[in-house]
Design a protein around this motif. Structure first.
Motif, PDB file in Angstrom:
ATOM      1  N   ILE A   6      -7.088   3.671  14.443  1.00  0.00           N
ATOM      2  CA  ILE A   6      -5.691   3.273  14.322  1.00  0.00           C
ATOM      3  C   ILE A   6      -5.460   2.418  13.078  1.00  0.00           C
ATOM      4  N   ASP A   7      -6.398   1.541  12.753  1.00  0.00           N
ATOM      5  CA  ASP A   7      -6.230   0.679  11.581  1.00  0.00           C
ATOM      6  C   ASP A   7      -6.080   1.503  10.306  1.00  0.00           C
ATOM      7  N   GLN A   8      -6.876   2.557  10.184  1.00  0.00           N
ATOM      8  CA  GLN A   8      -6.769   3.413   8.999  1.00  0.00           C
ATOM      9  C   GLN A   8      -5.398   4.074   8.918  1.00  0.00           C
ATOM     10  N   LEU A   9      -4.911   4.569  10.045  1.00  0.00           N
ATOM     11  CA  LEU A   9      -3.609   5.238  10.053  1.00  0.00           C
ATOM     12  C   LEU A   9      -2.481   4.243   9.787  1.00  0.00           C
ATOM     13  N   ASN A  10      -2.567   3.047  10.356  1.00  0.00           N
ATOM     14  CA  ASN A  10      -1.547   2.029  10.093  1.00  0.00           C
ATOM     15  C   ASN A  10      -1.533   1.631   8.620  1.00  0.00           C
ATOM     16  N   THR A  11      -2.720   1.549   8.033  1.00  0.00           N
ATOM     17  CA  THR A  11      -2.798   1.211   6.613  1.00  0.00           C
ATOM     18  C   THR A  11      -2.210   2.327   5.761  1.00  0.00           C
ATOM     19  N   PHE A  12      -2.498   3.553   6.117  1.00  0.00           N
ATOM     20  CA  PHE A  12      -1.919   4.708   5.431  1.00  0.00           C
ATOM     21  C   PHE A  12      -0.393   4.655   5.482  1.00  0.00           C
ATOM     22  N   LEU A  13       0.166   4.379   6.662  1.00  0.00           N
ATOM     23  CA  LEU A  13       1.615   4.298   6.813  1.00  0.00           C
ATOM     24  C   LEU A  13       2.198   3.145   5.990  1.00  0.00           C
ATOM     25  N   ALA A  14       1.499   2.035   5.934  1.00  0.00           N
ATOM     26  CA  ALA A  14       1.984   0.892   5.162  1.00  0.00           C
ATOM     27  C   ALA A  14       2.019   1.212   3.671  1.00  0.00           C
ATOM     28  N   VAL A  15       1.003   1.893   3.173  1.00  0.00           N
ATOM     29  CA  VAL A  15       0.974   2.261   1.753  1.00  0.00           C
ATOM     30  C   VAL A  15       2.125   3.206   1.434  1.00  0.00           C
ATOM     31  N   VAL A  16       2.384   4.150   2.323  1.00  0.00           N
ATOM     32  CA  VAL A  16       3.477   5.100   2.109  1.00  0.00           C
ATOM     33  C   VAL A  16       4.823   4.388   2.136  1.00  0.00           C
ATOM     34  N   ARG A  17       5.044   3.567   3.143  1.00  0.00           N
ATOM     35  CA  ARG A  17       6.357   2.924   3.335  1.00  0.00           C
ATOM     36  C   ARG A  17       6.642   1.836   2.313  1.00  0.00           C
ATOM     37  N   LEU A  18       5.616   1.105   1.938  1.00  0.00           N
ATOM     38  CA  LEU A  18       5.821  -0.015   1.028  1.00  0.00           C
ATOM     39  C   LEU A  18       5.667   0.382  -0.433  1.00  0.00           C
ATOM     40  N   GLY A  20       2.721   1.427  -2.223  1.00  0.00           N
ATOM     41  CA  GLY A  20       1.531   1.082  -2.993  1.00  0.00           C
ATOM     42  C   GLY A  20       0.581   0.176  -2.241  1.00  0.00           C
ATOM     43  N   VAL A  21      -0.619   0.058  -2.784  1.00  0.00           N
ATOM     44  CA  VAL A  21      -1.667  -0.743  -2.153  1.00  0.00           C
ATOM     45  C   VAL A  21      -1.338  -2.225  -2.191  1.00  0.00           C
ATOM     46  N   GLY A  22      -0.785  -2.696  -3.339  1.00  0.00           N
ATOM     47  CA  GLY A  22      -0.494  -4.117  -3.474  1.00  0.00           C
ATOM     48  C   GLY A  22       0.502  -4.608  -2.435  1.00  0.00           C
ATOM     49  N   LYS A  23       1.617  -3.901  -2.298  1.00  0.00           N
ATOM     50  CA  LYS A  23       2.634  -4.300  -1.322  1.00  0.00           C
ATOM     51  C   LYS A  23       2.118  -4.125   0.104  1.00  0.00           C
ATOM     52  N   ALA A  24       1.322  -3.088   0.330  1.00  0.00           N
ATOM     53  CA  ALA A  24       0.772  -2.875   1.666  1.00  0.00           C
ATOM     54  C   ALA A  24      -0.190  -3.990   2.046  1.00  0.00           C
ATOM     55  N   SER A  25      -0.967  -4.469   1.103  1.00  0.00           N
ATOM     56  CA  SER A  25      -1.906  -5.553   1.397  1.00  0.00           C
ATOM     57  C   SER A  25      -1.158  -6.810   1.801  1.00  0.00           C
ATOM     58  N   HIS A  26      -0.029  -7.071   1.137  1.00  0.00           N
ATOM     59  CA  HIS A  26       0.774  -8.237   1.505  1.00  0.00           C
ATOM     60  C   HIS A  26       1.408  -8.047   2.871  1.00  0.00           C
ATOM     61  N   GLY A  27       1.925  -6.850   3.108  1.00  0.00           N
ATOM     62  CA  GLY A  27       2.571  -6.579   4.384  1.00  0.00           C
ATOM     63  C   GLY A  27       1.615  -6.608   5.560  1.00  0.00           C
ATOM     64  N   GLN A  32      -6.269  -6.499  -1.223  1.00  0.00           N
ATOM     65  CA  GLN A  32      -6.115  -5.169  -1.798  1.00  0.00           C
ATOM     66  C   GLN A  32      -7.392  -4.334  -1.671  1.00  0.00           C
ATOM     67  N   PRO A  33      -8.593  -4.911  -1.909  1.00  0.00           N
ATOM     68  CA  PRO A  33      -9.817  -4.110  -1.718  1.00  0.00           C
ATOM     69  C   PRO A  33      -9.952  -3.593  -0.288  1.00  0.00           C
ATOM     70  N   ALA A  34      -9.513  -4.392   0.711  1.00  0.00           N
ATOM     71  CA  ALA A  34      -9.615  -3.941   2.104  1.00  0.00           C
ATOM     72  C   ALA A  34      -8.694  -2.753   2.352  1.00  0.00           C
ATOM     73  N   VAL A  35      -7.481  -2.806   1.795  1.00  0.00           N
ATOM     74  CA  VAL A  35      -6.553  -1.682   1.946  1.00  0.00           C
ATOM     75  C   VAL A  35      -7.102  -0.448   1.240  1.00  0.00           C
ATOM     76  N   THR A  36      -7.600  -0.619   0.035  1.00  0.00           N
ATOM     77  CA  THR A  36      -8.166   0.504  -0.720  1.00  0.00           C
ATOM     78  C   THR A  36      -9.338   1.133   0.027  1.00  0.00           C
ATOM     79  N   ALA A  37     -10.176   0.284   0.635  1.00  0.00           N
ATOM     80  CA  ALA A  37     -11.330   0.795   1.370  1.00  0.00           C
ATOM     81  C   ALA A  37     -10.896   1.604   2.585  1.00  0.00           C
ATOM     82  N   ARG A  38      -9.879   1.147   3.278  1.00  0.00           N
ATOM     83  CA  ARG A  38      -9.396   1.893   4.454  1.00  0.00           C
ATOM     84  C   ARG A  38      -8.862   3.264   4.048  1.00  0.00           C
ATOM     85  N   ILE A  39      -8.110   3.304   2.959  1.00  0.00           N
ATOM     86  CA  ILE A  39      -7.569   4.591   2.502  1.00  0.00           C
ATOM     87  C   ILE A  39      -8.706   5.517   2.073  1.00  0.00           C
TER      88      ILE A  39
END
Length: 299
Positions: A6-18, A20-27, A32-39
């Motif tokens: 679920i964490d991977q899918l939630n991160t994917f959705l955050a990157v799409v909605r926000l 980019g990786v930078g905004k998703a990491s904040h949200g 940012q490395p953690a978000v990039t790693a999940r994707i």
């Protein structure tokens, strides 16, 4: 294919909605490395690329667009499980609140207390700001729930109407008595911050009732406005629920120039997507707390 989570899918959705990786990491409150790693792990699990990465940003591939529809279904199912099955005491997460100062001065402590009782494992972060900034923060997904002068007229936003705050005119208890209450408006008028709705409305009303010869001193601090009124450095139209204790203590007094600005109307506003049971419940709890506060404070 390795297992998804679920964490991977939630991160994917955050990157799409926000966007980019930078905004998703904040949200998501991640690095940012953690978000990039999940994707990256999600793409490896699916054996395909989900984004085209260009200098202008990240764009979904065809397989990424296919995953988006399925990920939203997973998200909806997870929300239903949280709503119908999970004990609130076991819900973990991070809730970002944005509130106007009027609310912070009134019933914010009770709201946070009630939220903590309901969700003891929930991390609650709150920020006090003017409504125009809170609106921007909500639309940029920098906060989850905004309690502000509302409602927000955006198709993506759900609004829960909250009880309003009547205003009253105040002067220092030590202020000299004038021939008429309207004469007090020749003194400096202390009010809300410059880029707010109450400030704009007050200026228009002063121009109508007093004429062009008036002085307005805007402030982002309601408590400072009350202190300056008490010190007889000006007058102000401020919420009655905040002024009544000072009146009863004999530190300030009300006066009536024949008109008063309209009540302050607030809303608990949040983005409708993703559909979060936690955020929706928090907004409804804000309405309950606000209603009880106003009922208790009415003179």
């Amino acid at each position: 294919m390795t297992r998804l989570n679920i964490d991977q899918l939630n991160t994917f959705l955050a990157v799409v909605r926000l966007g980019g990786v930078g905004k998703a990491s904040h949200g998501l409150n991640l690095t940012q490395p953690a978000v990039t790693a999940r994707i990256k792990n999600l793409e490896e699990a699916l054996s395909c690329e989900l984004f085209d990465r260009t200098s202008s940003g990240m764009k979904l591939t065809k397989r990424g667009e296919l995953l988006l529809a399925h990920a939203e279904k997973f998200e909806h199912l997870a929300q239903q499980i949280e709503q119908d099955v999970v004990d609130p005491a076991g819900i973990e997460g991070h809730l970002r609140l944005g509130v106007s100062e009027t609310i912070a001065q009134c019933w914010l402590p009770e709201l946070i207390s009630r939220l903590h009782q309901m969700y003891p494992k929930l991390e609650i972060e709150f920020n006090v700001d003017i409504s125009v900034n809170l609106r921007s923060s909500l639309l940029n997904r920098e906060i989850d729930l905004a309690i502000l002068l509302g409602p927000i007229s955006e198709y993506s936003v759900d609004n829960v109407a909250l009880p309003g705050f009547d205003l009253a005119w105040y002067a220092s208890a030590s202020a000299a008595r004038l021939q008429s209450d309207a004469a007090y408006l020749t003194r400096p008028v202390l009010t809300y911050a410059r880029n707010t709705r109450p400030f704009r409305e007050l200026k228009e009303l002063l121009l109508e009732h007093v004429g062009p010869d008036f002085s307005v001193f805007p402030s982002s601090s309601l408590s400072a406005c009350f202190r300056l009124v008490e010190a007889d450095l000006g007058v102000a139209a401020l919420p009655k629920v905040l002024g009544q204790d000072l009146v009863q203590a004999g530190r300030i007094r009300e006066f009536d120039p024949g008109w008063v600005p309209s009540p302050l109307v607030f809303s608990a506003s949040y983005l409708g997507e993703p559909n979060s049971h936690l955020i929706r419940t928090s907004a409804n709890l804000a309405e309950e707390v606000a209603t009880q506060y106003i009922k208790h404070k009415i003179i």
